[in-house]
Design a protein around this motif. Structure first.
Motif, PDB file in Angstrom:
ATOM      1  N   LEU A 121      -2.862  -2.800   0.461  1.00  0.00           N
ATOM      2  CA  LEU A 121      -1.431  -2.080   0.503  1.00  0.00           C
ATOM      3  C   LEU A 121      -1.058  -2.040   1.845  1.00  0.00           C
ATOM      4  CD1 LEU A 121      -2.278   0.894  -1.867  1.00  0.00           C
ATOM      5  CD2 LEU A 121      -1.231  -1.664  -2.463  1.00  0.00           C
ATOM      6  N   PRO A 122       0.200  -1.747   2.286  1.00  0.00           N
ATOM      7  CA  PRO A 122       0.692  -1.689   3.539  1.00  0.00           C
ATOM      8  C   PRO A 122       0.026  -0.551   4.402  1.00  0.00           C
ATOM      9  CG  PRO A 122       2.680  -1.932   2.259  1.00  0.00           C
ATOM     10  CD  PRO A 122       1.197  -1.772   1.199  1.00  0.00           C
ATOM     11  N   THR A 123      -0.442   0.607   3.358  1.00  0.00           N
ATOM     12  CA  THR A 123      -1.241   1.743   3.930  1.00  0.00           C
ATOM     13  C   THR A 123      -2.587   1.476   4.086  1.00  0.00           C
ATOM     14  OG1 THR A 123      -1.231   2.376   1.886  1.00  0.00           O
ATOM     15  CG2 THR A 123       0.409   3.135   3.255  1.00  0.00           C
ATOM     16  N   GLY A 124      -3.247   0.163   3.744  1.00  0.00           N
ATOM     17  CA  GLY A 124      -4.431   0.018   3.917  1.00  0.00           C
ATOM     18  C   GLY A 124      -5.072  -0.201   2.287  1.00  0.00           C
ATOM     19  N   ARG A 125      -6.564  -0.018   2.386  1.00  0.00           N
ATOM     20  CA  ARG A 125      -7.192  -0.326   1.202  1.00  0.00           C
ATOM     21  C   ARG A 125      -6.738   0.422  -0.038  1.00  0.00           C
ATOM     22  NH1 ARG A 125     -13.494  -1.952   1.531  1.00  0.00           N
ATOM     23  NH2 ARG A 125     -13.210  -2.440  -0.585  1.00  0.00           N
ATOM     24  N   MET A 126      -6.684  -0.057  -1.461  1.00  0.00           N
ATOM     25  CA  MET A 126      -6.274   0.629  -2.489  1.00  0.00           C
ATOM     26  C   MET A 126      -7.235   1.674  -2.818  1.00  0.00           C
ATOM     27  SD  MET A 126      -4.868  -2.004  -5.229  1.00  0.00           S
ATOM     28  CE  MET A 126      -5.968  -3.138  -5.149  1.00  0.00           C
ATOM     29  N   LYS A 127      -7.037   2.690  -3.002  1.00  0.00           N
ATOM     30  CA  LYS A 127      -8.201   3.773  -3.456  1.00  0.00           C
ATOM     31  C   LYS A 127      -7.859   4.438  -4.712  1.00  0.00           C
ATOM     32  CE  LYS A 127      -9.521   4.823   1.456  1.00  0.00           C
ATOM     33  NZ  LYS A 127      -8.337   4.829   2.450  1.00  0.00           N
ATOM     34  N   ARG A 159      -6.742 -11.981   3.575  1.00  0.00           N
ATOM     35  CA  ARG A 159      -6.475 -10.649   2.811  1.00  0.00           C
ATOM     36  C   ARG A 159      -5.026 -10.734   2.767  1.00  0.00           C
ATOM     37  NH1 ARG A 159      -5.857  -5.520   5.569  1.00  0.00           N
ATOM     38  NH2 ARG A 159      -4.008  -5.882   6.695  1.00  0.00           N
ATOM     39  N   ILE A 160      -4.590 -10.132   1.603  1.00  0.00           N
ATOM     40  CA  ILE A 160      -3.224 -10.146   1.143  1.00  0.00           C
ATOM     41  C   ILE A 160      -2.703  -8.749   1.184  1.00  0.00           C
ATOM     42  CG2 ILE A 160      -1.729 -10.344  -0.948  1.00  0.00           C
ATOM     43  CD1 ILE A 160      -3.226 -12.886  -1.735  1.00  0.00           C
ATOM     44  N   VAL A 161      -1.471  -8.652   1.783  1.00  0.00           N
ATOM     45  CA  VAL A 161      -0.822  -7.489   1.536  1.00  0.00           C
ATOM     46  C   VAL A 161       0.144  -7.382   0.555  1.00  0.00           C
ATOM     47  CG1 VAL A 161       0.617  -5.789   3.037  1.00  0.00           C
ATOM     48  CG2 VAL A 161      -1.119  -7.158   4.347  1.00  0.00           C
ATOM     49  N   ASN A 205       3.063  -4.959  -1.165  1.00  0.00           N
ATOM     50  CA  ASN A 205       3.753  -3.682  -0.955  1.00  0.00           C
ATOM     51  C   ASN A 205       4.533  -3.566  -2.322  1.00  0.00           C
ATOM     52  OD1 ASN A 205       5.256  -1.854  -0.497  1.00  0.00           O
ATOM     53  ND2 ASN A 205       6.438  -2.743   1.414  1.00  0.00           N
ATOM     54  N   PRO A 206       3.904  -2.265  -3.203  1.00  0.00           N
ATOM     55  CA  PRO A 206       4.336  -1.869  -4.335  1.00  0.00           C
ATOM     56  C   PRO A 206       5.835  -1.802  -4.116  1.00  0.00           C
ATOM     57  CG  PRO A 206       2.369  -0.669  -3.875  1.00  0.00           C
ATOM     58  CD  PRO A 206       2.911  -1.436  -2.591  1.00  0.00           C
ATOM     59  N   GLU A 207       6.339  -1.282  -3.377  1.00  0.00           N
ATOM     60  CA  GLU A 207       7.813  -0.930  -2.935  1.00  0.00           C
ATOM     61  C   GLU A 207       8.667  -2.163  -3.221  1.00  0.00           C
ATOM     62  OE1 GLU A 207       8.547   2.481  -2.907  1.00  0.00           O
ATOM     63  OE2 GLU A 207       6.311   2.347  -2.924  1.00  0.00           O
ATOM     64  N   GLU A 208       8.297  -3.345  -3.026  1.00  0.00           N
ATOM     65  CA  GLU A 208       9.121  -4.215  -3.090  1.00  0.00           C
ATOM     66  C   GLU A 208       8.317  -5.294  -4.401  1.00  0.00           C
ATOM     67  OE1 GLU A 208       8.679  -6.250   0.564  1.00  0.00           O
ATOM     68  OE2 GLU A 208       9.161  -4.702   1.687  1.00  0.00           O
ATOM     69  N   SER A 209       9.273  -5.622  -5.021  1.00  0.00           N
ATOM     70  CA  SER A 209       8.631  -6.461  -6.078  1.00  0.00           C
ATOM     71  C   SER A 209       8.478  -7.755  -5.571  1.00  0.00           C
ATOM     72  CB  SER A 209       9.515  -6.412  -7.335  1.00  0.00           C
ATOM     73  OG  SER A 209      10.919  -6.976  -6.841  1.00  0.00           O
ATOM     74  N   ILE A 210       7.704  -8.494  -6.334  1.00  0.00           N
ATOM     75  CA  ILE A 210       7.283 -10.037  -5.881  1.00  0.00           C
ATOM     76  C   ILE A 210       8.380 -10.686  -6.237  1.00  0.00           C
ATOM     77  CG2 ILE A 210       5.891 -11.883  -6.455  1.00  0.00           C
ATOM     78  CD1 ILE A 210       3.652  -9.876  -7.212  1.00  0.00           C
ATOM     79  N   ASP A 211       8.963 -11.619  -4.873  1.00  0.00           N
ATOM     80  CA  ASP A 211      10.106 -12.436  -5.106  1.00  0.00           C
ATOM     81  C   ASP A 211      10.089 -13.347  -6.314  1.00  0.00           C
ATOM     82  OD1 ASP A 211      12.323 -13.366  -4.032  1.00  0.00           O
ATOM     83  OD2 ASP A 211      11.779 -12.677  -1.961  1.00  0.00           O
ATOM     84  N   PHE A 212      11.310 -13.678  -6.469  1.00  0.00           N
ATOM     85  CA  PHE A 212      11.440 -14.952  -7.524  1.00  0.00           C
ATOM     86  C   PHE A 212      12.298 -15.999  -7.048  1.00  0.00           C
ATOM     87  CE2 PHE A 212      10.619 -13.108 -12.060  1.00  0.00           C
ATOM     88  CZ  PHE A 212       9.990 -12.196 -11.576  1.00  0.00           C
ATOM     89  N   HIS A 213      12.344 -16.125  -5.554  1.00  0.00           N
ATOM     90  CA  HIS A 213      13.297 -16.799  -4.800  1.00  0.00           C
ATOM     91  C   HIS A 213      12.440 -17.648  -3.684  1.00  0.00           C
ATOM     92  CE1 HIS A 213      17.106 -15.754  -6.872  1.00  0.00           C
ATOM     93  NE2 HIS A 213      16.564 -14.549  -6.778  1.00  0.00           N
ATOM     94  N   GLY A 214      12.681 -18.847  -3.384  1.00  0.00           N
ATOM     95  CA  GLY A 214      12.128 -19.251  -2.198  1.00  0.00           C
ATOM     96  C   GLY A 214      10.616 -19.706  -2.348  1.00  0.00           C
ATOM     97  N   PHE A 215       9.625 -19.395  -1.867  1.00  0.00           N
ATOM     98  CA  PHE A 215       8.428 -20.094  -1.995  1.00  0.00           C
ATOM     99  C   PHE A 215       7.488 -19.263  -3.184  1.00  0.00           C
ATOM    100  CE2 PHE A 215       4.394 -20.785   0.511  1.00  0.00           C
ATOM    101  CZ  PHE A 215       3.626 -21.596  -0.471  1.00  0.00           C
ATOM    102  N   THR A 216       7.944 -19.501  -4.272  1.00  0.00           N
ATOM    103  CA  THR A 216       7.411 -18.584  -5.375  1.00  0.00           C
ATOM    104  C   THR A 216       7.254 -19.512  -6.525  1.00  0.00           C
ATOM    105  OG1 THR A 216       9.570 -18.254  -6.415  1.00  0.00           O
ATOM    106  CG2 THR A 216       9.053 -16.755  -4.741  1.00  0.00           C
ATOM    107  N   GLY A 217       6.364 -18.797  -7.424  1.00  0.00           N
ATOM    108  CA  GLY A 217       6.357 -19.599  -9.081  1.00  0.00           C
ATOM    109  C   GLY A 217       7.717 -19.924  -9.489  1.00  0.00           C
ATOM    110  N   ARG A 259      -9.397   6.844  -5.858  1.00  0.00           N
ATOM    111  CA  ARG A 259      -9.677   8.372  -5.631  1.00  0.00           C
ATOM    112  C   ARG A 259      -8.038   8.929  -5.384  1.00  0.00           C
ATOM    113  NH1 ARG A 259     -13.832   6.964  -2.938  1.00  0.00           N
ATOM    114  NH2 ARG A 259     -12.913   7.307  -0.812  1.00  0.00           N
ATOM    115  N   GLU A 260      -7.602   8.153  -4.542  1.00  0.00           N
ATOM    116  CA  GLU A 260      -6.013   8.756  -4.315  1.00  0.00           C
ATOM    117  C   GLU A 260      -5.053   8.257  -5.060  1.00  0.00           C
ATOM    118  OE1 GLU A 260      -5.851   7.651  -0.036  1.00  0.00           O
ATOM    119  OE2 GLU A 260      -7.866   8.384   0.199  1.00  0.00           O
ATOM    120  N   GLY A 261      -5.545   7.362  -6.187  1.00  0.00           N
ATOM    121  CA  GLY A 261      -4.474   7.120  -7.119  1.00  0.00           C
ATOM    122  C   GLY A 261      -3.382   5.760  -6.703  1.00  0.00           C
ATOM    123  N   THR A 262      -3.927   5.232  -5.595  1.00  0.00           N
ATOM    124  CA  THR A 262      -3.231   4.285  -5.193  1.00  0.00           C
ATOM    125  C   THR A 262      -3.436   2.736  -5.670  1.00  0.00           C
ATOM    126  OG1 THR A 262      -4.626   3.912  -3.324  1.00  0.00           O
ATOM    127  CG2 THR A 262      -2.454   5.252  -2.928  1.00  0.00           C
TER     128      THR A 262
END
Length: 592
Positions: free
Chosen positions: A390-396, A458-460, A462-474, A398-401
């Motif tokens: 995540l932008p904040t670091g590893r998913m945890k 590694r891939i970052v 960001n749950p705040e931004e949904s995955i794009d549907f335009h440009g370099f995408t499926g 315990r912290e519900g992220t």
RNA sequence: GGUCCGGUAGCUCAGCUGAAUAGAGCAACAGCCUUCUAAGCUGUGGGUCACAGGUUUGAAUCCUGUCCGGAUCACCA
């Protein structure tokens, strides 16, 4: 054979004939010509100007003359700029290439080479549901397996389920203490999530108990050791290993819930396995290695009875392979499993899709197998991939992220549905067809997002931004496919049509050159075990087609010949998009 | 501290078995739907390729060192 592989021996031969100069094909540099220069492929001359004692211009001219005169069917023209010989491939070559391949849905796919490869991927724990990191693993494993298949390998997909151990007992204990007999059915919860909730519950309770003990004045370590729920869990593990019937029954019941949940997720995301191994079956099998290792003097015993291997000469450390109480550790189990898999499949290569946090472990595994002189040791290949952060670091957890896999898939499918409805292009779809389309696009976006990046990076996310549907995408690639299919529903190329050499426009030429590279891309992806090679390539193909599509009309082409040429180009592009996307585990729609 | 991996445009990434003026997407701005699906196309701006040396005709790419970020070095898995 690819055009580049055809050019190379011709250049080698030409240099021999012109200058009596010997060069290996591997030492030739042939690139696609940069768009700002005229030509299709470029030979870089710098590497041999010194040996030939001539100017690059002179060599370029003589080599260009030689190639165009001796092989006029391939080379139409050339030009020399500085040390670069730009070659223009003849239109007839490209048109002939297109005619013979545009209908081939298996273009680039190689016949069987008889080599067996196994790919282990997914490998979940049965105490919690799958998350985003597992998705990367699943998509990578599935894709690498399919890429290898398309290159002629006989591939088996395997999965190792970590279904035993202290972490499994934690959710079991928590269920015993807190569930009051509730089940996935009674709470209407997906089985893996249901069990995962008790794993979380364990952690909460455990923390609480530790805090209570700390408040009573115990030390930290003591409190962690003495917490009743932890002691109960450890007792449960002992009971499990002793085969205590009620523990085994609970274990089976809860694992079954998890499997039912996993089955749903695997079905949705398209993971499948030829063979599933269960750690509860295999964890003992490594122990025989310990005896073998001791006999071969590869392992040694310490005074306390534990067994070790000394890897310091290889730049690593001493590594424990058997505890003093005789129970096996992680590495011991993996030794046993490698052997088991070899018995089952006689593999030439065994690929492990495992996160880069286990680089050291996998290195040790391979090294120990080598020292034990196992014939399959060299075939062990760790496909190491980076974490999804995540932008904040590893998913945890315990912290519900932690980004839950099922939730994310649902969200992506939901967004696909929303976009599709807004665009309003799906008149006449049945409800089932619509749902299928949403799944195709939503999963396509997600898979492409995770596969387009080099696995080792590694891939970052960001749950705040949904995955794009335009440009370099499926969805961009899927959309390009749907648009082509829309044309081909109106009219298809006539396979028997005899194309006159009408010339190729820049957009047509660029596309055909790209399509011709597909087999080479497949080889590269297989050799590197890297699906991102295919994702990047197929995006380029779709983009190039879209440019062509915007500039030139297929249905209203300037001539009958042009129309046939463009229908063939369209058909071949659609075939390659479908083929490449399949290798990424992504479906392509006829309409969207 | 040892080992391994990464550092390229505001952001996310290609390029890394050396080669022409370092490329995409997103974001920003300006255009393009009476013609095959605008989930598209075209254009503009945006770079000390972390830094410093070295090898080479030529380095983002190879070598050395430094800095930054991550992983790992458990009788956990």
């Amino acid at each position: 054979m690819s055009i580049v592989m055809q050019i190379k021996p011709l250049v080698v031969k030409a240099l021999k004939e012109l200058y009596n100069f010997d060069i290996e094909e591997a030492d030739l540099t042939i690139n696609t010509t940069k768009p700002e220069f005229e030509g299709d492929y470029t030979i870089v001359l710098f590497s041999f100007i010194k040996s030939l004692k001539r100017s690059p211009e002179q060599i370029g001219k003589e080599l260009g003359d030689h190639l165009t005169s001796q092989h006029a069917t391939i080379f139409h023209a050339y030009n020399v700029i500085k040390g670069f010989l730009n070659l223009v491939i003849s239109n007839d070559y490209w048109i002939n290439f297109l005619r013979t391949n545009f209908l081939a849905t298996q273009f680039g796919v190689k016949p069987s080479n008889g080599i067996t490869v196994i790919v282990e991927y997914s490998s979940p724990n049965t105490n919690k549901p799958l998350h985003l990191g597992h998705l990367r693993n699943n998509f990578l494993g599935w894709s690498v397996a399919e890429i290898l298949k398309s290159n002629g390998y006989e591939v088996f997909k395997t999965c190792v389920v970590n279904d035993r151990g202290i972490h499994i007992c934690k959710s079991m204990i928590a269920w015993q203490f807190f569930a009051n007999g509730q089940t996935p059915e009674s709470t209407n919860t997906k089985g893996d999530h249901f069990v995962g909730n008790y794993y979380v519950k364990f952690d909460q309770e455990y923390k609480q108990q530790v805090n209570d003990l700390l408040a009573k004045g115990l030390g930290k370590e003591e409190a962690e050791r003495e917490a009743p729920i932890m002691k109960a869990t450890q007792q449960m593990l002992l009971d499990w290993e002793a085969g205590k019937p009620e523990v085994i029954a609970l274990w089976k019941k809860m694992n079954q819930w998890v499997y039912e949940g996993f089955d749903v997720t695997y079905q949705t995301i398209g993971s499948d396995f030829d063979k599933t191994y269960y750690e509860s079956d295999t964890y003992i099998k490594g122990k025989k290695f310990v005896e073998e290792g001791l006999n071969k003097k590869v392992f040694f015993k310490k005074e306390d009875g534990s067994t070790w291997i000394d890897l310091t000469e290889d730049g690593l450390d001493e590594k424990l392979v058997l505890r003093k109480d005789g129970t096996s550790v992680y590495i011991t189990q993996d030794l046993g499993l490698a052997d088991e898999k070899y018995k089952d499949f006689q593999y030439k290569e065994s690929i492990y899709i495992v996160g880069d946090e286990q680089n050291y472990h996998m290195k040790v595994l391979k090294l120990i197998l080598k020292k034990l002189e196992k014939p399959y040791a060299d075939g062990i290949y760790h496909l190491s991939y980076g974490m999804v952060d995540l932008p904040t670091g590893r998913m945890k957890s315990r912290e519900g992220t932690v980004v839950d896999a099922d939730d994310l898939v649902d969200e992506m499918v939901g967004i696909a549905a929303k976009h599709t409805e807004e665009l309003g292009k799906v008149a006449g779809f049945t409800e089932a067809e619509l749902q299928d389309l949403y799944d195709t696009i939503g999963l396509g976006a997600l898979k492409f997002f995770l596969l387009r990046v080099d696995p080792k990076k590694r891939i970052v996310f960001n749950p705040e931004e949904s995955i794009d549907f335009h440009g370099f995408t499926g969805p961009f690639v899927q959309y390009s496919h749907a648009r082509i299919k829309s044309i081909l529903r109106k009219e298809k190329a006539e396979p028997t049509y005899k194309l006159q050499s009408t010339g190729l426009l820049a957009a047509e030429r660029e596309l055909i050159i790209l399509l011709e590279q597909y087999p080479t891309i497949l080889e590269q992806a297989a050799q590197e075990h890297n699906p991102s090679v295919i994702a990047i390539y197929i995006f380029t193909v779709a983009k190039t087609y879209n440019t062509f599509y915007a500039e030139h009309s297929v249905m209203n082409a300037e001539s009958a010949d042009k129309k046939q040429l463009r229908l063939q180009l369209s058909e071949m592009t659609a075939n390659i998009i479908a083929s490449a996307m399949h290798l990424l585990g992504i479906k392509v729609p006829e309409r969207m």
